[in-house]
Write a protein that holds these residues in place. Structure first.
Motif, short mmCIF file in Angstrom:
data_model
loop_
_atom_site.label_atom_id
_atom_site.label_comp_id
_atom_site.label_asym_id
_atom_site.label_seq_id
_atom_site.Cartn_x
_atom_site.Cartn_y
_atom_site.Cartn_z
N ASP A 160 0.88 -1.12 0.01
CA ASP A 160 -0.14 -0.01 -0.05
C ASP A 160 0.96 1.18 -0.03
N LYS A 185 -6.86 1.63 -6.04
CA LYS A 185 -8.00 1.07 -5.31
C LYS A 185 -9.35 1.90 -5.61
N PRO A 186 -10.50 1.05 -5.70
CA PRO A 186 -10.68 -0.11 -5.75
C PRO A 186 -10.30 -0.86 -6.91
#
Length: 131
Positions: free
Chosen positions: A61, A105-106
């Motif tokens: 992330d 994301k998503p």
């Protein structure tokens, strides 16, 4: 093994994200695709897990407590770790050239699985060609 026409893969995937439901979803999905998966919640945990887990690809992330995805990539490269790293971000992210790819994301799980499979294959090719 096939899942709805999707062929199972093999390889070791390390996933780092501070969102527990997302970690669980990615773990279940990629395990179902035939990968061995380890999950961690911080960048520091990535750096600790790499020597023992020996991932074929790392999904990280962009924004996590402590080390960001970019910080993790920089630390890995400085340590000589050449495993492909895929950046995941909920924000507009400009990938540095060292990231194998960027998932915004998503993201679609099947598209993510394709990027993971390509990264695993790339990593294996790189290791084979450097021998």
């Amino acid at each position: 093994m096939e899942l709805n026409g999707w062929q199972a893969r093999s390889g070791r995937v390390l996933i780092a994200d501070d969102d527990p439901p997302l970690l669980e979803l990615l773990d279940i999905f990629l395990t179902g695709q035939g990968y061995v998966v380890a999950t961690v919640a911080t960048g520091a945990q990535v750096l600790h897990a790499v020597p023992t887990f020996k991932p074929d690809v790392i999904l990280v992330d962009m924004l996590m407590p402590g080390l960001s995805g970019t910080d993790v990539l920089d630390a890995l490269r400085q340590a000589g770790v050449t495993v492909p790293v895929i950046l995941m971000s909920g924000h507009q992210a400009t990938a540095r050239e060292w990231f194998f790819g960027v998932l915004r994301k998503p993201f679609n799980l099947l598209a993510m699985a394709e990027v993971v499979a390509a990264a695993v294959a790339h990593g294996r090719t790189s290791r084979t060609s450097s021998v």
